[in-house]
Design a protein around this motif. Structure first.
Motif, short mmCIF file in Angstrom:
data_model
loop_
_atom_site.label_atom_id
_atom_site.label_comp_id
_atom_site.label_asym_id
_atom_site.label_seq_id
_atom_site.Cartn_x
_atom_site.Cartn_y
_atom_site.Cartn_z
N GLY A 471 22.88 30.53 44.28
CA GLY A 471 22.97 31.19 45.42
C GLY A 471 23.60 32.41 45.56
N GLY A 472 23.69 33.20 44.34
CA GLY A 472 23.97 34.44 44.45
C GLY A 472 25.58 34.48 44.09
N VAL A 473 26.19 33.37 43.55
CA VAL A 473 27.76 33.23 43.30
C VAL A 473 27.61 32.82 41.91
N LEU A 474 28.24 33.41 40.93
CA LEU A 474 28.74 32.96 39.61
C LEU A 474 30.00 31.86 39.79
N ARG A 475 29.93 30.69 39.17
CA ARG A 475 30.92 29.67 39.27
C ARG A 475 31.03 29.01 38.15
N GLN A 500 33.75 27.86 30.73
CA GLN A 500 32.41 28.34 30.82
C GLN A 500 32.20 29.80 30.88
N TYR A 501 31.14 30.39 30.48
CA TYR A 501 31.04 31.93 30.08
C TYR A 501 29.88 32.58 30.90
N TYR A 502 30.03 33.77 31.07
CA TYR A 502 29.03 34.47 31.60
C TYR A 502 28.95 36.06 30.79
N GLN A 503 27.94 36.43 30.25
CA GLN A 503 27.86 37.68 29.52
C GLN A 503 26.93 38.47 29.83
N ASP A 603 37.11 29.27 34.50
CA ASP A 603 37.78 28.09 34.65
C ASP A 603 37.46 27.44 35.65
N ALA A 604 37.75 26.12 35.77
CA ALA A 604 37.45 25.27 36.81
C ALA A 604 38.05 25.65 38.33
N GLY A 605 37.26 25.84 39.06
CA GLY A 605 37.40 26.43 40.40
C GLY A 605 37.10 27.88 40.67
N ASP A 606 36.78 28.47 39.29
CA ASP A 606 36.77 29.97 39.69
C ASP A 606 34.92 30.36 40.17
N SER A 607 35.13 31.40 40.81
CA SER A 607 33.76 31.90 41.26
C SER A 607 34.11 33.17 41.54
#
Length: 615
Positions: A471-475, A500-503, A603-607
């Motif tokens: 939905g357009g949100v990195l989480r 979790q990672y986003y590259q 990390d948990a809860g991050d967005s």
């Protein structure tokens, strides 16, 4: 038997016979004066008989004129009456008069002069318009029935808008400052029936006369309609209807004052007992053969027609004798968060509907319309207020702000790229939008730098150490999309509690520093130039990754011992604009395509809701 005719004579001037001198049927003649007398009956006035002079005038010598002493009475006089000479002679004035002038000519001249001095009289109400007050607004007549026509004129027409009234009485606004306010009869009519009348006279005639009311009957010098009238010439007044009885059906009202008549005012006295409209909804029908876009392996609806949701909207009490307008169900300027406006609805959008609608349409049993809802071109997860709100309005009331209840979260990804949000395939890269997501490689902060193409844009679960874009949100995502969400997706609820990672992969030559603009929360951010050997040698202990949570050492290239690459403000896991520096190195020192990798830890809860990379 005939009565003998006898004549008695006298030569004494001024001699007049007495009753004893003549009998009935006898004549007395004074031949000195030329007068003739006879006895006549007095008709019961005074004595029974008297002697009357039959020739009371004297013809002047030579003829052409006669003389009479006394008062002459006549019902009608025709001819030129000579003025003569007034006592004291003629006085000078507005025009010259001589004793031989005729009275009719002098009066006409006097009237002409007075006409220049007397002000114009105030307007009458002939042709003026008035309106009713305290009515129930306006409405249009439905079709399929014959309204009662009380006017005696043309019948009302279906679809035409009329003033609507419901309390069986009318009151109008005042017609103001009309004349004459001191003469004539004023009458108010409802249809052909006089409902109030009064004769005006000099002075104040204010008052209520049956159901018409006269007010402000005053000198015309106070008129606002006709200003500048000199006082004490005319009077004006105001007039209105007040609580005049109005029969059911089509009616008119008007005033008369002598030959003056106002314009007719028409209205419809509505006898309907219909209640306000009521909107209700069926259940929602989901698409049977949907098509999807994928983000992080999670299916999202597009705005394709194959993804349309439908439901049935029902309205009861859609009309009575009257309706408001063809479009009687309208959106209230509130677009649904998931779906585009589905459009206002006319009577013809409902079952067996017509414009104008039939009388009592939808009364007793509601009428229905199928509502087709197309997704908006957005990238979002919608959890509430999915659909448009509706208002239904008729002359009998309204039902507003009605939205079908639906709570299932919907994942939507329209076909337009959304670089202002998080879009795995369109990331703002120094003014262009050609940055892309690549695989993270492993569950570590500083793994060996790779840039393997991302495969989350199709069906299939992503690795447990990969953060999800939904939905357009990195989480940091641990959601089970196989239940409670539409479209149904993968189960990300297990094995994903760790980082979790986003590259991100950018490609740009001649770059030694750049800005990272981010909105949201995160646990870490690292930057690498995988094809720059000097850079990777200096940061060999971190596999070429420099840290945006640590300040740049101030000279040279970041090192394993001092891996910071942030100048100015360092990142702390919150929103802001942060500058990354490569020190004395540049992307130009590596071969084409001059790659830059940015690695984010969630990390948990991050967005994160937005990120971009600028100079």
């Amino acid at each position: 038997m005939a009565t003998p005719f006898r004549l008695k004579r006298s030569s004494v001037t001024g001699k007049r016979p007495a009753l004893s001198d003549v009998q009935i049927g006898e004549l007395a003649f004074n031949f000195y004066d030329g007068h003739l007398f006879a006895e006549r009956d007095t008709g019961g006035v005074g004595i029974g008989t008297t002697v009357a002079l039959l020739t009371p005038w004297i013809e002047n010598f030579g003829g052409g004129s006669i003389t009479y002493v006394g008062v002459v009475t006549a019902n009608t006089y025709h001819g030129n009456q000579v003025i003569g000479t007034p006592a004291g002679g003629f006085k000078s004035g507005a025009f010259t008069i001589s004793n031989s002038d005729h009275t009719k000519d002098s009066i006409n001249e006097l009237n002409f002069i007075l006409g220049k001095l007397v002000p114009d009289s105030p307007d009458t109400f002939d042709g003026l318009t008035f309106t009713l007050t305290g009515t129930a607004g306006v409405g249009r007549l439905c079709q399929g029935f014959t309204p009662t026509n009380n006017t005696g004129g043309s019948a009302p027409v279906a679809g035409t808008q009329y003033t609507r009234n419901t309390d069986s009485t009318i009151t109008s606004n005042y017609i103001t400052d009309v004349g004459p306010g001191d003469a004539g009869t004023v009458t108010g009519f409802v249809n052909a029936v006089g409902v109030g009348t009064t004769a005006l006279s000099v002075g104040v005639n204010d008052g209520t006369y049956d159901t018409i009311q006269i007010a402000n009957n005053e000198d015309a010098s106070n008129s606002v309609r006709n200003t500048g009238i000199t006082s004490q010439f005319y009077e004006v007044y105001d007039v209105r209807f007040i609580n005049a009885a109005a029969p059911n059906g089509y009616n008119k009202a008007f005033f008369t004052h002598g030959s003056a008549t106002t314009n007719d005012t028409f209205w419809y006295e509505d006898p309907s007992t219909v209640s306000a409209p009521v909107i209700s909804f069926s259940g929602v029908t989901e698409p049977s053969s949907p098509s999807y876009n994928y983000s992080s392996g999670i299916p999202h609806y597009t705005q394709a027609s194959a993804n349309n949701f439908t439901y049935v909207l029902t309205v009861t009490n859609a009309s009575g004798d009257m309706y408001t307008q063809n479009t009687f169900v309208s959106q209230d300027n509130n677009t649904g968060t998931a779906f585009a406006n589905s459009g206002n609805k006319s009577y013809t959008d409902f079952a067996s509907g017509s414009n104008p609608p039939a009388q009592n349409y939808g009364v007793g049993s509601g009428v229905t319309s199928l509502i087709t809802n197309t997704f908006r071109d957005i990238h979002s997860t919608i959890t509430s207020n999915h659909f448009t709100r509706y208002d239904a309005s008729t002359p009998y009331g309204s039902h507003n702000n009605q939205r079908i209840s639906y709570s299932t979260p919907l994942n939507i990804m329209g076909t337009t790229a959304r670089p202002n949000q998080i879009d795995e395939d369109s990331i703002t890269n120094f003014g262009a939008n050609d940055g892309v997501r690549v695989k993270s490689g492993s569950a570590a902060d500083n793994p060996s730098a790779t840039f393997v193409s991302w495969t989350g844009g199709s069906s299939g679960a992503i690795d447990v150490y990969e953060a999800a874009v939904r939905g357009g949100v990195l989480r940091h995502d641990q959601t089970n999309y196989s239940t409670g969400y539409l479209p149904v997706g993968p189960n990300y609820s297990s094995g994903r509690s760790g980082a979790q990672y986003y590259q991100v992969l950018l490609e740009r030559e001649f770059t030694s520093s750049f800005n990272i603009v981010v909105t949201g929360s995160y646990g870490g951010c690292w930057v690498c130039m995988p094809n720059n050997s000097a850079w990777n040698t200096s940061l060999s202990g971190t596999n070429g990754w420099a840290n945006m949570f640590t300040a740049y050492r101030g000279s040279g290239v970041p090192t394993t011992a001092e891996p910071g690459c942030a100048t100015g403000s360092v990142m702390t896991g919150s929103s802001g604009t942060f500058t990354c520096t490569f020190g004395t190195e540049s992307t130009s020192n590596a071969g084409s395509p001059f790659r830059i990798l940015i690695r984010w830890r969630m990390d948990a809860g991050d967005s994160i809701t937005a990120m971009s990379y600028t100079t």
